[in-house]
Scaffold this motif. Structure first.
Motif, PDB file in Angstrom:
ATOM      1  N   ASP A 166      -3.199  -5.006   3.210  1.00 25.31           N
ATOM      2  CA  ASP A 166      -4.048  -4.911   2.019  1.00 25.31           C
ATOM      3  C   ASP A 166      -3.410  -3.885   1.099  1.00 25.31           C
ATOM      4  O   ASP A 166      -3.269  -2.711   1.465  1.00 25.31           O
ATOM      5  CB  ASP A 166      -5.458  -4.462   2.390  1.00 25.31           C
ATOM      6  N   ALA A 167      -2.994  -4.325  -0.082  1.00 23.33           N
ATOM      7  CA  ALA A 167      -2.320  -3.435  -1.023  1.00 23.33           C
ATOM      8  C   ALA A 167      -3.327  -2.510  -1.695  1.00 23.33           C
ATOM      9  O   ALA A 167      -4.516  -2.829  -1.808  1.00 23.33           O
ATOM     10  CB  ALA A 167      -1.582  -4.254  -2.079  1.00 23.33           C
ATOM     11  N   PRO A 168      -2.853  -1.343  -2.163  1.00 22.65           N
ATOM     12  CA  PRO A 168      -3.745  -0.447  -2.907  1.00 22.65           C
ATOM     13  C   PRO A 168      -4.303  -1.130  -4.147  1.00 22.65           C
ATOM     14  O   PRO A 168      -3.658  -1.999  -4.742  1.00 22.65           O
ATOM     15  CB  PRO A 168      -2.817   0.713  -3.291  1.00 22.65           C
ATOM     16  N   ALA A 169      -5.496  -0.736  -4.536  1.00 27.95           N
ATOM     17  CA  ALA A 169      -6.095  -1.275  -5.753  1.00 27.95           C
ATOM     18  C   ALA A 169      -5.182  -1.014  -6.938  1.00 27.95           C
ATOM     19  O   ALA A 169      -4.616   0.071  -7.077  1.00 27.95           O
ATOM     20  CB  ALA A 169      -7.463  -0.641  -5.982  1.00 27.95           C
ATOM     21  N   GLY A 170      -5.021  -2.005  -7.778  1.00 26.07           N
ATOM     22  CA  GLY A 170      -4.197  -1.841  -8.971  1.00 26.07           C
ATOM     23  C   GLY A 170      -2.726  -2.110  -8.756  1.00 26.07           C
ATOM     24  O   GLY A 170      -1.917  -1.873  -9.666  1.00 26.07           O
ATOM     25  N   THR A 171      -2.345  -2.613  -7.575  1.00 25.51           N
ATOM     26  CA  THR A 171      -0.930  -2.904  -7.313  1.00 25.51           C
ATOM     27  C   THR A 171      -0.440  -4.019  -8.227  1.00 25.51           C
ATOM     28  O   THR A 171      -1.015  -5.106  -8.268  1.00 25.51           O
ATOM     29  CB  THR A 171      -0.720  -3.304  -5.839  1.00 25.51           C
TER      30      THR A 171
ATOM     31  N   ALA B 181       4.579   0.209  -3.273  1.00 27.02           N
ATOM     32  CA  ALA B 181       3.656  -0.452  -4.192  1.00 27.02           C
ATOM     33  C   ALA B 181       3.765   0.227  -5.551  1.00 27.02           C
ATOM     34  O   ALA B 181       3.663   1.447  -5.653  1.00 27.02           O
ATOM     35  CB  ALA B 181       2.228  -0.360  -3.668  1.00 27.02           C
ATOM     36  N   THR B 182       3.987  -0.572  -6.598  1.00 28.82           N
ATOM     37  CA  THR B 182       3.998  -0.061  -7.964  1.00 28.82           C
ATOM     38  C   THR B 182       2.688  -0.455  -8.626  1.00 28.82           C
ATOM     39  O   THR B 182       2.343  -1.638  -8.691  1.00 28.82           O
ATOM     40  CB  THR B 182       5.187  -0.631  -8.758  1.00 28.82           C
ATOM     41  N   LEU B 183       1.942   0.540  -9.081  1.00 28.93           N
ATOM     42  CA  LEU B 183       0.641   0.287  -9.687  1.00 28.93           C
ATOM     43  C   LEU B 183       0.787  -0.103 -11.149  1.00 28.93           C
ATOM     44  O   LEU B 183       1.852   0.045 -11.749  1.00 28.93           O
ATOM     45  CB  LEU B 183      -0.238   1.528  -9.553  1.00 28.93           C
ATOM     46  N   GLY B 184      -0.294  -0.606 -11.694  1.00 32.37           N
ATOM     47  CA  GLY B 184      -0.269  -1.063 -13.076  1.00 32.37           C
ATOM     48  C   GLY B 184       0.062   0.029 -14.073  1.00 32.37           C
ATOM     49  O   GLY B 184       0.582  -0.249 -15.156  1.00 32.37           O
ATOM     50  N   ASN B 185      -0.219   1.287 -13.713  1.00 31.37           N
ATOM     51  CA  ASN B 185       0.079   2.402 -14.618  1.00 31.37           C
ATOM     52  C   ASN B 185       1.487   2.965 -14.418  1.00 31.37           C
ATOM     53  O   ASN B 185       1.837   3.992 -14.994  1.00 31.37           O
ATOM     54  CB  ASN B 185      -0.955   3.520 -14.439  1.00 31.37           C
TER      55      ASN B 185
ATOM     56  N   GLU C  19      -5.238   6.246  -3.696  1.00 31.63           N
ATOM     57  CA  GLU C  19      -5.281   4.801  -3.492  1.00 31.63           C
ATOM     58  C   GLU C  19      -4.506   4.401  -2.242  1.00 31.63           C
ATOM     59  O   GLU C  19      -4.814   3.391  -1.598  1.00 31.63           O
ATOM     60  CB  GLU C  19      -4.707   4.079  -4.718  1.00 31.63           C
ATOM     61  N   ALA C  20      -3.496   5.214  -1.877  1.00 32.45           N
ATOM     62  CA  ALA C  20      -2.641   4.850  -0.746  1.00 32.45           C
ATOM     63  C   ALA C  20      -3.413   4.762   0.555  1.00 32.45           C
ATOM     64  O   ALA C  20      -3.028   4.029   1.464  1.00 32.45           O
ATOM     65  CB  ALA C  20      -1.499   5.852  -0.610  1.00 32.45           C
ATOM     66  N   VAL C  21      -4.501   5.519   0.666  1.00 34.16           N
ATOM     67  CA  VAL C  21      -5.262   5.469   1.916  1.00 34.16           C
ATOM     68  C   VAL C  21      -5.930   4.115   2.094  1.00 34.16           C
ATOM     69  O   VAL C  21      -6.401   3.790   3.184  1.00 34.16           O
ATOM     70  CB  VAL C  21      -6.308   6.601   1.972  1.00 34.16           C
ATOM     71  N   LYS C  22      -5.985   3.316   1.048  1.00 33.46           N
ATOM     72  CA  LYS C  22      -6.566   1.983   1.138  1.00 33.46           C
ATOM     73  C   LYS C  22      -5.540   0.952   1.618  1.00 33.46           C
ATOM     74  O   LYS C  22      -5.871  -0.207   1.799  1.00 33.46           O
ATOM     75  CB  LYS C  22      -7.144   1.565  -0.214  1.00 33.46           C
ATOM     76  N   PHE C  23      -4.283   1.387   1.771  1.00 31.05           N
ATOM     77  CA  PHE C  23      -3.272   0.519   2.336  1.00 31.05           C
ATOM     78  C   PHE C  23      -3.645   0.261   3.790  1.00 31.05           C
ATOM     79  O   PHE C  23      -3.632   1.180   4.609  1.00 31.05           O
ATOM     80  CB  PHE C  23      -1.904   1.222   2.297  1.00 31.05           C
ATOM     81  N   GLY C  24      -4.006  -0.969   4.126  1.00 25.15           N
ATOM     82  CA  GLY C  24      -4.398  -1.263   5.496  1.00 25.15           C
ATOM     83  C   GLY C  24      -3.568  -2.391   6.088  1.00 25.15           C
ATOM     84  O   GLY C  24      -3.011  -3.213   5.361  1.00 25.15           O
TER      85      GLY C  24
END
Length: 286
Positions: free
Chosen positions: A53-58, A92-96, A34-39
């Motif tokens: 742009d935060a990673p999905a699920g942040t 970024a802390t994800l939901g999981n 997911e980190a590669v989606k950090f833009g």
């Protein structure tokens, strides 16, 4: 947000704005992907701003240990103080519960420094000045603490007025080896009474009813997500506290109230506690 560096800002050492490090342990491989989606758009440079742009699920985000709000679509803003160090740390802390860590290299700037053979060591503010200044500072701090839901921070900023730039952000004098305060904004000289406009959407957080000691007629606008603008020395303020303003809307007239040697607009910007350079948001004046 489009950010263009003018010739005056290109003296910065060329350090890539890209994230230079990411890590994920054995249990965080999905988080690493997911980190590669950090833009990001913008420049990792002293006085600069980046939209991310935060990673999905942040679920939460922190920047050098301080929380950063994230919009519904995952966008957020970070900025680098005029005297920011060489690196910053984004988590970024994800939901999981998994975390994604990013380290950012910050490019230094070569500020215009003037050495003056003058001893200012004995200068102190008078008690009468301190009494006048205290309530003014309280109003300024209260205005900066307002967190509106404005989305102005996501826009391309425009110049509030065009004219001769008479003072650049970050310039500083050194008095016999003792640093004075650096210039906190950008000065634009124009005729007294010239209209200036909102550089982006926002909410008015302070419209001085009488001139402040240093700032004169002071106007402050919150653009959302901790980003705000201050406009100093106005001859007239055209909006009121609490009013929603739109980019390009006339909001005041240039003057020389407060501590000013002539009519000009001093425009300064902050993101939380970081002082930032407006020209990195507008690009060079054409």
């Amino acid at each position: 947000m489009k950010i263009v560096l003018g010739a005056l800002t290109m003296a910065a050492t060329a350090v890539p704005a890209a994230i230079v490090y990411a890590e994920a342990n054995d249990t965080e491989q999905s988080a690493f992907r997911e980190a590669v989606k950090f833009g990001f758009s913008g420049e990792a440079i002293q006085g600069g701003v980046m939209i991310g742009d935060a990673p999905a699920g942040t679920a939460s985000l922190s920047f050098d240990g301080d929380p950063v709000p994230v919009d519904e679509d995952g966008k957020f803003i970070i900025a680098f103080n005029r005297d920011a160090g060489q690196a910053a740390h984004l988590v970024a802390t994800l939901g999981n519960g998994q975390t994604v860590r990013k380290f950012i290299n910050i490019a230094p700037r070569k500020w215009q420094i003037e050495h003056v053979s003058l001893n200012r060591g004995g200068r102190t503010a008078s008690e009468s000045f301190k009494r006048r200044r205290a309530p003014e500072l309280a109003q300024i701090n209260a205005a900066r603490s307002v967190k509106s839901d404005s989305a102005g921070w996501r826009q391309n900023f425009i110049w509030p007025v065009k004219g001769r730039i008479s003072g650049m952000f970050g310039n500083q004098r050194i008095y016999n080896g003792s640093p004075g305060s650096y210039h906190s904004g950008i000065d634009i000289a124009a005729a007294n009474g010239t209209y200036y406009v909102a550089p982006a959407d926002g909410v008015v957080t302070l419209a001085a009813s009488s001139p402040f000691t240093l700032e004169g007629n002071l106007l402050m606008i919150d653009h959302g997500m901790g980003l705000n603008s201050a406009f100093l020395h106005s001859s007239e303020i055209l909006v009121e506290a609490g009013e929603v303003v739109k980019r390009g809307q006339p909001i005041g007239r240039i003057g020389s109230t407060g501590s000013a040697t002539g009519p000009h607009l001093h425009w300064s910007m902050k993101w939380n506690q970081a002082r930032i350079d407006p020209i990195l948001l507008t690009g060079a004046m054409d």
